[in-house]
Design a protein around this motif. Structure first.
Motif, PDB file in Angstrom:
ATOM      1  N   THR A 144       0.868  -1.182   0.000  1.00 12.94           N
ATOM      2  CA  THR A 144       0.000   0.000   0.000  1.00 12.94           C
ATOM      3  C   THR A 144       0.899   1.224   0.000  1.00 12.94           C
ATOM      4  O   THR A 144       2.098   1.132   0.270  1.00 12.94           O
ATOM      5  N   TYR A 145       0.323   2.360  -0.312  1.00 10.43           N
ATOM      6  CA  TYR A 145       1.097   3.595  -0.343  1.00 10.43           C
ATOM      7  C   TYR A 145       0.475   4.579   0.643  1.00 10.43           C
ATOM      8  O   TYR A 145      -0.426   5.325   0.321  1.00 10.43           O
ATOM      9  N   ASP A 146       0.989   4.512   1.869  1.00 10.59           N
ATOM     10  CA  ASP A 146       0.455   5.353   2.926  1.00 10.59           C
ATOM     11  C   ASP A 146       1.593   5.662   3.883  1.00 10.59           C
ATOM     12  O   ASP A 146       2.572   4.907   3.974  1.00 10.59           O
ATOM     13  N   ALA A 161      16.904  15.927  19.502  1.00 13.17           N
ATOM     14  CA  ALA A 161      16.784  16.315  18.100  1.00 13.17           C
ATOM     15  C   ALA A 161      16.517  17.813  17.970  1.00 13.17           C
ATOM     16  O   ALA A 161      15.828  18.417  18.795  1.00 13.17           O
ATOM     17  N   ALA A 162      17.047  18.405  16.904  1.00 14.47           N
ATOM     18  CA  ALA A 162      16.791  19.815  16.609  1.00 14.47           C
ATOM     19  C   ALA A 162      15.487  19.998  15.857  1.00 14.47           C
ATOM     20  O   ALA A 162      14.897  21.079  15.879  1.00 14.47           O
ATOM     21  N   ALA A 163      15.052  18.928  15.180  1.00 17.65           N
ATOM     22  CA  ALA A 163      13.859  19.044  14.336  1.00 17.65           C
ATOM     23  C   ALA A 163      13.222  17.680  14.154  1.00 17.65           C
ATOM     24  O   ALA A 163      13.845  16.635  14.375  1.00 17.65           O
ATOM     25  N   VAL A 164      11.961  17.707  13.732  1.00 20.07           N
ATOM     26  CA  VAL A 164      11.280  16.493  13.309  1.00 20.07           C
ATOM     27  C   VAL A 164      10.904  16.644  11.836  1.00 20.07           C
ATOM     28  O   VAL A 164      10.745  17.759  11.325  1.00 20.07           O
ATOM     29  N   GLY A 165      10.753  15.515  11.169  1.00 22.95           N
ATOM     30  CA  GLY A 165      10.345  15.511   9.775  1.00 22.95           C
ATOM     31  C   GLY A 165       9.192  14.556   9.569  1.00 22.95           C
ATOM     32  O   GLY A 165       8.966  13.644  10.373  1.00 22.95           O
ATOM     33  N   ALA A 166       8.447  14.768   8.499  1.00 27.99           N
ATOM     34  CA  ALA A 166       7.338  13.885   8.154  1.00 27.99           C
ATOM     35  C   ALA A 166       7.055  14.014   6.667  1.00 27.99           C
ATOM     36  O   ALA A 166       7.447  14.991   6.021  1.00 27.99           O
ATOM     37  N   THR A 167       6.363  13.001   6.137  1.00 29.44           N
ATOM     38  CA  THR A 167       5.944  13.005   4.735  1.00 29.44           C
ATOM     39  C   THR A 167       4.429  13.037   4.668  1.00 29.44           C
ATOM     40  O   THR A 167       3.745  12.389   5.457  1.00 29.44           O
ATOM     41  N   ILE A 168       3.901  13.795   3.713  1.00 31.98           N
ATOM     42  CA  ILE A 168       2.491  13.712   3.345  1.00 31.98           C
ATOM     43  C   ILE A 168       2.423  13.370   1.864  1.00 31.98           C
ATOM     44  O   ILE A 168       3.105  13.987   1.054  1.00 31.98           O
ATOM     45  N   TYR A 169       1.607  12.365   1.527  1.00 30.27           N
ATOM     46  CA  TYR A 169       1.355  12.024   0.123  1.00 30.27           C
ATOM     47  C   TYR A 169       0.155  12.843  -0.355  1.00 30.27           C
ATOM     48  O   TYR A 169      -0.979  12.376  -0.354  1.00 30.27           O
ATOM     49  N   PHE A 170       0.421  14.080  -0.737  1.00 28.28           N
ATOM     50  CA  PHE A 170      -0.663  14.941  -1.198  1.00 28.28           C
ATOM     51  C   PHE A 170      -1.287  14.368  -2.466  1.00 28.28           C
ATOM     52  O   PHE A 170      -0.585  13.880  -3.358  1.00 28.28           O
ATOM     53  N   GLY A 171      -2.611  14.424  -2.532  1.00 34.42           N
ATOM     54  CA  GLY A 171      -3.319  13.879  -3.681  1.00 34.42           C
ATOM     55  C   GLY A 171      -3.790  12.455  -3.490  1.00 34.42           C
ATOM     56  O   GLY A 171      -4.620  11.966  -4.251  1.00 34.42           O
ATOM     57  N   SER A 172      -3.284  11.769  -2.461  1.00 32.57           N
ATOM     58  CA  SER A 172      -3.683  10.386  -2.217  1.00 32.57           C
ATOM     59  C   SER A 172      -5.003  10.338  -1.454  1.00 32.57           C
ATOM     60  O   SER A 172      -5.432  11.324  -0.846  1.00 32.57           O
ATOM     61  N   ALA A 173      -5.633   9.168  -1.462  1.00 30.14           N
ATOM     62  CA  ALA A 173      -6.898   9.001  -0.744  1.00 30.14           C
ATOM     63  C   ALA A 173      -6.716   9.192   0.765  1.00 30.14           C
ATOM     64  O   ALA A 173      -7.658   9.539   1.468  1.00 30.14           O
ATOM     65  N   SER A 175      -4.581  11.357   2.170  1.00 32.30           N
ATOM     66  CA  SER A 175      -3.860  12.597   2.457  1.00 32.30           C
ATOM     67  C   SER A 175      -4.523  13.439   3.539  1.00 32.30           C
ATOM     68  O   SER A 175      -3.833  14.078   4.335  1.00 32.30           O
ATOM     69  N   ARG A 176      -5.868  13.453   3.591  1.00 32.57           N
ATOM     70  CA  ARG A 176      -6.518  14.276   4.608  1.00 32.57           C
ATOM     71  C   ARG A 176      -6.151  13.803   6.019  1.00 32.57           C
ATOM     72  O   ARG A 176      -5.932  14.617   6.928  1.00 32.57           O
ATOM     73  N   ARG A 177      -6.092  12.482   6.215  1.00 31.58           N
ATOM     74  CA  ARG A 177      -5.689  11.951   7.526  1.00 31.58           C
ATOM     75  C   ARG A 177      -4.236  12.311   7.817  1.00 31.58           C
ATOM     76  O   ARG A 177      -3.894  12.732   8.929  1.00 31.58           O
ATOM     77  N   GLN A 178      -3.368  12.163   6.818  1.00 25.64           N
ATOM     78  CA  GLN A 178      -1.954  12.476   7.003  1.00 25.64           C
ATOM     79  C   GLN A 178      -1.753  13.952   7.326  1.00 25.64           C
ATOM     80  O   GLN A 178      -0.932  14.298   8.186  1.00 25.64           O
ATOM     81  N   ILE A 179      -2.506  14.827   6.651  1.00 24.22           N
ATOM     82  CA  ILE A 179      -2.393  16.260   6.915  1.00 24.22           C
ATOM     83  C   ILE A 179      -2.689  16.547   8.390  1.00 24.22           C
ATOM     84  O   ILE A 179      -1.957  17.293   9.059  1.00 24.22           O
ATOM     85  N   TRP A 180      -3.749  15.944   8.901  1.00 27.06           N
ATOM     86  CA  TRP A 180      -4.116  16.183  10.300  1.00 27.06           C
ATOM     87  C   TRP A 180      -3.076  15.610  11.253  1.00 27.06           C
ATOM     88  O   TRP A 180      -2.666  16.279  12.216  1.00 27.06           O
ATOM     89  N   GLU A 181      -2.635  14.385  11.010  1.00 26.08           N
ATOM     90  CA  GLU A 181      -1.631  13.767  11.879  1.00 26.08           C
ATOM     91  C   GLU A 181      -0.361  14.606  11.924  1.00 26.08           C
ATOM     92  O   GLU A 181       0.190  14.860  13.000  1.00 26.08           O
ATOM     93  N   VAL A 182       0.106  15.021  10.769  1.00 30.80           N
ATOM     94  CA  VAL A 182       1.358  15.775  10.718  1.00 30.80           C
ATOM     95  C   VAL A 182       1.171  17.171  11.296  1.00 30.80           C
ATOM     96  O   VAL A 182       2.046  17.687  12.003  1.00 30.80           O
TER      97      VAL A 182
END
Length: 350
Positions: A144-146, A161-173, A175-182
């Motif tokens: 799967t791609y999530d 750590a000085a920073a945190v990073g994350a990925t959002i797969y914009f345009g994916s089904a 993405s709305r959940r990922q946007i909120w989590e991140v």
């Protein structure tokens, strides 16, 4: 400068002399030694966040320039350990990843909770850590791609750590959940004084039309950047734009004819300038990804990407596989060649 021109070959004149007219450099908030005081201090980031951003900006060979050279190594999860490290098994050991970042003169190193956590006591005070919080993994079958959370912000904070990073797969089904989590993770990171870096990637099979892949279209990636800075990413990581017209080809969402007739041209620097413009005209710095390793041409491709990013108004490069899939000395040389572009006064803003 001669070495850069030689590597660019037939493209040297086009890439080094181009001037952007659609979005002029005067409209941008450009990287520089005073970027935190000139640009970021006007915002809502706390002194602790600014301090950690300063730690990134003031480390490595690019210290004090306002530009960033970051080594990212999360591919052991994203692509599998074998696919990532079989070409150079030394990097199965996380210590060698951090050593490469240090010896390569990078501003920081980005990797997984496990990689950075395994050597944090030895190295967190020697180079800024960026802990990647979420990942896609390919052991689940069928694939799967999530992006799923593998770590929380408190764990990154606890290891220094000085920073945190994350990925959002914009345009994916998803993405709305990922946007909120991140968004929530970045909020917490800012509360704790850490900076935030967002991998703003596109992911949807419909973005390939008639054999053309629009996952790197300037208009689509630009909008992904715009969404990324909306959730207060301090730094945007984006794949370098390679074409344009994704909205028109896929026939969805909304755009304007002026995006294509006035603000951009097919020139690669104009395409990347549009990506930078969508980062609030550079108020959030945009770093381009270095892409996969293809062997002998990696040095040329890395320098080309750095020249385009810098001249477009970008903030730097985040290059992993091109560096760590080689012997360490070659990886260091490649990272230094990228940094030399940002150190060169002859490579100016277009």
């Amino acid at each position: 400068m001669t070495a850069i021109q030689t590597l660019l070959g037939d493209e040297a004149e086009s890439l080094l002399s181009h001037v952007c007219h659609g979005i002029s450099k005067e409209r941008l908030h450009l990287p520089g030694p005073d970027f935190i005081d000139r640009v970021l201090q006007a915002g809502d980031r706390s002194p602790a966040v600014l301090r950690n951003l300063a730690a990134l900006f003031n480390h490595g060979r690019l210290a004090g320039t306002g530009y960033l050279s970051i080594l990212p190594v999360d591919q052991g999860v994203e692509h599998s350990g074998g696919a990532s490290f079989a070409p150079n098994p030394a990097y199965f050991d996380p210590e060698n990843i951090v050593r490469l970042a240090i010896e390569g003169g990078c501003n920081g190193v980005a990797s997984t909770l496990g990689v950075l956590g395994s050597v944090a006591r030895r190295y967190a005070h020697r180079i800024p850590f960026i802990v990647k919080l979420n990942h896609n993994e390919f052991l689940s079958y069928p694939n799967t791609y999530d992006q799923s959370m593998f770590a929380d912000v408190e764990q990154a904070f606890a290891m220094g750590a000085a920073a945190v990073g994350a990925t959002i797969y914009f345009g994916s089904a998803e993405s709305r959940r990922q946007i909120w989590e991140v968004s929530q993770a970045f909020k917490r990171a800012h509360e704790l004084g850490m900076a935030t870096v967002l991998w703003c990637y596109l992911r949807n099979g419909a973005f390939k039309v008639d054999g053309v892949d629009y996952h790197t279209a300037a208009d689509l990636t630009g909008q992904a950047n715009h969404l990324g800075v909306t959730i207060e990413a301090d730094i945007i990581k984006q794949k370098m734009a390679e074409n344009n017209g994704g909205f028109n080809a896929v026939k969805f969402s909304k755009t304007s004819p002026k995006v294509y007739s006035e603000l951009t041209t097919p020139h690669p620097i104009d395409l990347v300038r549009y990506q930078v413009a969508n980062c609030y005209m550079g108020r959030a710095g945009m770093i381009n990804s270095g892409g996969e390793s293809k062997g002998a041409g990696d040095l040329t491709q890395a320098v080309r990407t750095a020249v385009i990013n810098k001249r477009a108004g970008g903030m730097g490069l985040i290059s992993g596989r091109k560096a760590f899939q080689k012997p360490m000395a070659e990886g260091v040389a490649l990272l230094n060649a990228i940094q030399d572009v940002y150190l060169s006064e002859a490579v100016s803003i277009a």
